[in-house]
Design an enzyme around this catalytic site. Structure first.
Site, PDB file in Angstrom:
ATOM      1  N   GLY A 119       0.828  -1.197   0.000  1.00 59.70           N
ATOM      2  CA  GLY A 119       0.000   0.000   0.000  1.00 59.70           C
ATOM      3  C   GLY A 119       0.862   1.247   0.000  1.00 59.70           C
ATOM      4  N   CYS A 120       0.265   2.372  -0.362  1.00 59.16           N
ATOM      5  CA  CYS A 120       1.028   3.612  -0.470  1.00 59.16           C
ATOM      6  C   CYS A 120       1.497   4.116   0.893  1.00 59.16           C
ATOM      7  CB  CYS A 120       0.203   4.681  -1.196  1.00 59.16           C
ATOM      8  SG  CYS A 120      -1.466   4.933  -0.533  1.00 59.16           S
ATOM      9  N   TYR A 121       0.573   4.251   1.851  1.00 59.74           N
ATOM     10  CA  TYR A 121       0.970   4.687   3.186  1.00 59.74           C
ATOM     11  C   TYR A 121       1.957   3.706   3.841  1.00 59.74           C
ATOM     12  CZ  TYR A 121      -2.965   8.066   3.240  1.00 59.74           C
ATOM     13  OH  TYR A 121      -3.837   9.092   2.985  1.00 59.74           O
TER      14      TYR A 121
END
Length: 303
Positions: A119-121
């Site tokens: 995921g990005c975060y």
């Protein structure tokens, strides 16, 4: 493996799928697509899977699970899978697709039949935390608090529409029930034993992201300085072309790496107050999504 391996993107019409498709032009691969009218037809999708060396799943979690079950029915003809959803990021039997996670991670990805794209975060948070835990500077029991801001393109169609209309919101906190779906991923792959507090937010800009983690230096293991943290990160990512450890800045713009597949890590500190702030800056659609997928595709196909 053929000279030009075949890739099928299941869900290529979505934001991540479109970005991956665009990036694949830089690799010696053949892209197998199905007619738009049949993109949800199980028979057409199954046929495309059987024709592919690698299937990239750009689907919601439930649909990704169904697609994996479909691929399993192909038996010996089943392709390798790269999943971009949240569904398998902590699942047994799946290799986590963050090549910089450890010295052995890129090799593990290259040989894995199933890889989960990060995921990005979590990409930013894990990149900052895992080296410090591994180095013994940050206890796995430390009460980690993570703040992050992202461009609105990572929030799906409804968020994009809300921000692109006139008078869209300038800034929003969300996930305030502290049950964000990325927390288990961060918890596991950062090497933490205590569940972190994660507070995401979205700004009125399309692309970009900053993940920030404040630390009390006196609560770390030993007499640790901000310079020690910087050195640990710089040592871990030495020689990496997608992750750079840079010097502290007085201000950071989340949009600075828009369009890039790289990530910048920094340690900002106050020696007098014995405090530090870890920051990771990346493009939420680049290193935080399709850029990471391209890294994993290249590793999985030996390109």
């Amino acid at each position: 493996m053929t000279q030009n391996p075949t890739i099928f993107i299941d869900g290529e019409a979505g934001t991540t799928g479109l970005e991956i498709r665009e990036r694949l032009a830089t690799l010696p691969v053949t892209l197998h697509s199905i007619d738009h009218a049949h993109r949800k037809d199980p028979a057409a999708r199954k046929e495309a899977m059987a024709a592919a060396d690698l299937v990239v799943l750009c689907l919601p979690d439930a649909a990704s699970r169904e697609a994996v079950e479909m691929a399993e029915t192909l038996g010996a003809n089943a392709p390798r899978l790269l999943d971009a959803s949240t569904a398998f990021r902590t699942a047994p039997g799946w290799v986590y697709g963050f090549p910089e996670l450890s010295a052995a991670q890129a090799e593990a990805i290259s040989g894995a039949p199933r890889v989960s794209n990060p995921g990005c975060y979590p990409t930013g948070a894990i990149a900052l935390l895992r080296p410090l835990v591994d180095a013994g500077l940050l206890s796995a029991q430390y009460p980690v608090c993570i703040n992050a801001i992202s461009g609105y393109t990572g929030g799906g169609r409804s968020m994009i529409e809300a921000h692109e209309q006139e008078g869209g919101p300038a800034f929003e906190l969300y996930g305030l029930g502290l049950e964000h779906k990325h927390v288990p991923e961060i918890h596991l792959h950062a090497g933490l034993k205590r569940r972190p507090v994660f507070v995401p937010s979205v700004g009125h800009f399309a692309r970009g992201m900053i993940v920030s983690i404040p630390l009390h230096l006196d609560d770390l293991n030993g007499s640790v300085s901000a310079e020690d943290l910087h050195t640990a990160l710089a040592t871990r990512y030495a020689g990496q072309d997608k992750v750079r450890v840079l010097n502290a800045e007085s201000t950071l713009s989340a949009e600075a790496l828009s369009g890039s597949d790289g990530m910048e890590l920094r340690v900002h500190g106050s020696p007098r107050n014995r405090q530090a702030l870890l920051t990771a800056r990346l493009d939420n659609l680049g290193k935080g999504a399709s850029g990471a997928a391209l890294q994993n595709i290249a590793l999985m196909l030996g390109l």
